[in-house]
Write a protein that holds these residues in place. Structure first.
Motif, PDB file in Angstrom:
ATOM      1  N   TYR A 256       0.831  -1.199   0.000  1.00 41.61           N
ATOM      2  CA  TYR A 256       0.000   0.000   0.000  1.00 41.61           C
ATOM      3  C   TYR A 256       0.873   1.259   0.000  1.00 41.61           C
ATOM      4  O   TYR A 256       0.645   2.192  -0.787  1.00 41.61           O
ATOM      5  CB  TYR A 256      -0.929  -0.006   1.210  1.00 41.61           C
ATOM      6  N   ASP A 259       2.390   1.757  -3.361  1.00 44.11           N
ATOM      7  CA  ASP A 259       1.421   2.192  -4.365  1.00 44.11           C
ATOM      8  C   ASP A 259       1.057   3.665  -4.194  1.00 44.11           C
ATOM      9  O   ASP A 259       0.837   4.389  -5.186  1.00 44.11           O
ATOM     10  CB  ASP A 259       0.160   1.333  -4.303  1.00 44.11           C
ATOM     11  N   VAL A 260       0.952   4.124  -2.952  1.00 47.63           N
ATOM     12  CA  VAL A 260       0.679   5.544  -2.707  1.00 47.63           C
ATOM     13  C   VAL A 260       1.847   6.397  -3.187  1.00 47.63           C
ATOM     14  O   VAL A 260       1.674   7.417  -3.876  1.00 47.63           O
ATOM     15  CB  VAL A 260       0.388   5.785  -1.216  1.00 47.63           C
ATOM     16  N   LYS A 261       3.065   5.971  -2.846  1.00 48.86           N
ATOM     17  CA  LYS A 261       4.258   6.733  -3.217  1.00 48.86           C
ATOM     18  C   LYS A 261       4.410   6.844  -4.734  1.00 48.86           C
ATOM     19  O   LYS A 261       4.867   7.865  -5.254  1.00 48.86           O
ATOM     20  CB  LYS A 261       5.508   6.080  -2.625  1.00 48.86           C
ATOM     21  N   SER A 262       4.011   5.781  -5.434  1.00 45.07           N
ATOM     22  CA  SER A 262       4.185   5.756  -6.891  1.00 45.07           C
ATOM     23  C   SER A 262       2.975   6.318  -7.642  1.00 45.07           C
ATOM     24  O   SER A 262       2.965   6.322  -8.872  1.00 45.07           O
ATOM     25  CB  SER A 262       4.431   4.321  -7.358  1.00 45.07           C
ATOM     26  N   SER A 263       1.963   6.749  -6.907  1.00 47.57           N
ATOM     27  CA  SER A 263       0.704   7.245  -7.468  1.00 47.57           C
ATOM     28  C   SER A 263      -0.092   6.165  -8.192  1.00 47.57           C
ATOM     29  O   SER A 263      -1.014   6.460  -8.958  1.00 47.57           O
ATOM     30  CB  SER A 263       0.953   8.425  -8.422  1.00 47.57           C
ATOM     31  N   ASP A 264       0.223   4.908  -7.918  1.00 48.62           N
ATOM     32  CA  ASP A 264      -0.560   3.804  -8.492  1.00 48.62           C
ATOM     33  C   ASP A 264      -1.913   3.680  -7.809  1.00 48.62           C
ATOM     34  O   ASP A 264      -2.872   3.182  -8.399  1.00 48.62           O
ATOM     35  CB  ASP A 264       0.225   2.499  -8.375  1.00 48.62           C
ATOM     36  N   PHE A 265      -1.988   4.083  -6.567  1.00 49.47           N
ATOM     37  CA  PHE A 265      -3.255   4.089  -5.827  1.00 49.47           C
ATOM     38  C   PHE A 265      -3.605   5.518  -5.445  1.00 49.47           C
ATOM     39  O   PHE A 265      -2.768   6.235  -4.905  1.00 49.47           O
ATOM     40  CB  PHE A 265      -3.164   3.240  -4.551  1.00 49.47           C
ATOM     41  N   ASN A 267      -6.259   4.290  -8.630  1.00 48.03           N
ATOM     42  CA  ASN A 267      -6.278   4.357 -10.075  1.00 48.03           C
ATOM     43  C   ASN A 267      -7.633   4.899 -10.549  1.00 48.03           C
ATOM     44  O   ASN A 267      -8.471   5.287  -9.745  1.00 48.03           O
ATOM     45  CB  ASN A 267      -5.963   2.996 -10.698  1.00 48.03           C
ATOM     46  N   GLN A 271     -11.773   5.950  -8.048  1.00 46.63           N
ATOM     47  CA  GLN A 271     -12.123   7.319  -7.689  1.00 46.63           C
ATOM     48  C   GLN A 271     -13.456   7.700  -8.314  1.00 46.63           C
ATOM     49  O   GLN A 271     -13.966   6.983  -9.173  1.00 46.63           O
ATOM     50  CB  GLN A 271     -11.007   8.289  -8.118  1.00 46.63           C
TER      51      GLN A 271
END
Length: 272
Positions: A256, A259-265, A267, A271
């Motif tokens: 998690y 994914d937050v750091k990579s902007s994957d979450f 998607n 939203q």
């Protein structure tokens, strides 16, 4: 000749005595919150113990001694709201029953009234018999606890196996019979030799629930965090881990975070 298992819609203190008479083993686990208690109950566990082990696994204390009566009532209330079938037993915390039978009764009444729990558990034998009598006379079911009693850890000085010596073993057997005579509906035996625990179980008609007491007793109890592998630093011989949630949960949390750091979450589909 085997006896068919009875389908209990709701477990009571009498249910446990019947289960022992029918040679049906009793399952018991701890729980301290609504979500976990709901899962333990739905899985068919017979007894849920709201243990003072919450002091360790929920609050991070080294021993069970610091947890208060108010905190035990909070945890027990959360558990009771989730449970549909299991019997809910609540530990009386250290200092709430040892010194005065009247205080023991007041503490027990608060637990029963404010949490909705079904029974209380006390550590000790002949030393606390007056407190047990007082609570039972008020109509509150009592589960006993002998052997290694964690609230007395500073007296013992160690968490090693208890009742290995003859004198302590004889006193334990006497206390088991005393607790039955007083009216306790069940007794936990913690970390004692398996042969002694089996002898104790055969000497009384009330169920003996073991933790580190071998398989010759009437049921078993474990701390839920230990059994699910959430606590990776505690590995006594008696513990069987059914999952390794520490690794699974830290792995999921790590994913998690990544994914937050990579902007994957989130998607596009996550939203509004």
């Amino acid at each position: 000749m085997s006896v068919a298992k009875k389908d209990y819609k709701r477990i009571t203190t009498q249910s446990l005595i019947e289960m022992k008479a029918n040679a049906e083993k009793i399952s018991m686990l701890t729980a301290y919150d609504f979500t976990m208690a709901g899962m333990v109950d739905a899985a068919g566990c017979d007894v849920i113990l709201v243990g003072d082990s919450a002091s360790n696994v929920m609050a991070g204390h080294e021993t069970t001694l610091p947890i208060t009566l108010d905190q035990m009532i909070y945890h027990a209330s959360s558990v009771v709201r989730a449970v549909k079938r299991a019997l809910v037993v609540v530990d009386l915390p250290f200092g709430s029953y040892q010194s005065d039978p009247k205080e023991a009764l007041r503490s027990s009444i608060r637990i029963m009234k404010e949490s909705g729990g079904h029974a209380v558990k006390l550590e000790g034998g002949s030393e606390i018999k007056d407190s047990i009598k007082k609570i039972l006379h008020a109509g509150i079911p009592v589960m006993g606890h002998l052997g290694l009693t964690p609230q007395s850890i500073y007296k013992f000085g160690t968490y090693t196996v208890r009742a290995k010596e003859e004198a302590e073993a004889e006193k334990l057997l006497e206390d088991v019979k005393l607790l039955e005579r007083l009216g306790c509906f069940a007794i936990v035996l913690e970390k004692i030799p398996a042969a002694l625990a089996e002898k104790a179980a055969k000497s009384v008609n009330v169920p003996i629930i073991g933790i580190g007491a071998g398989g010759g007793v009437d049921g078993q109890v474990l701390v839920i965090h230990d059994m699910l592998g959430m606590n990776n630093e505690f590995s006594p011989r008696f513990l069987r881990r059914y999952l390794n949630l520490y690794e699974q949960m830290t792995g999921a949390i790590g994913n998690y975070v990544a994914d937050v750091k990579s902007s994957d979450f989130p998607n596009a589909s996550e939203q509004y």
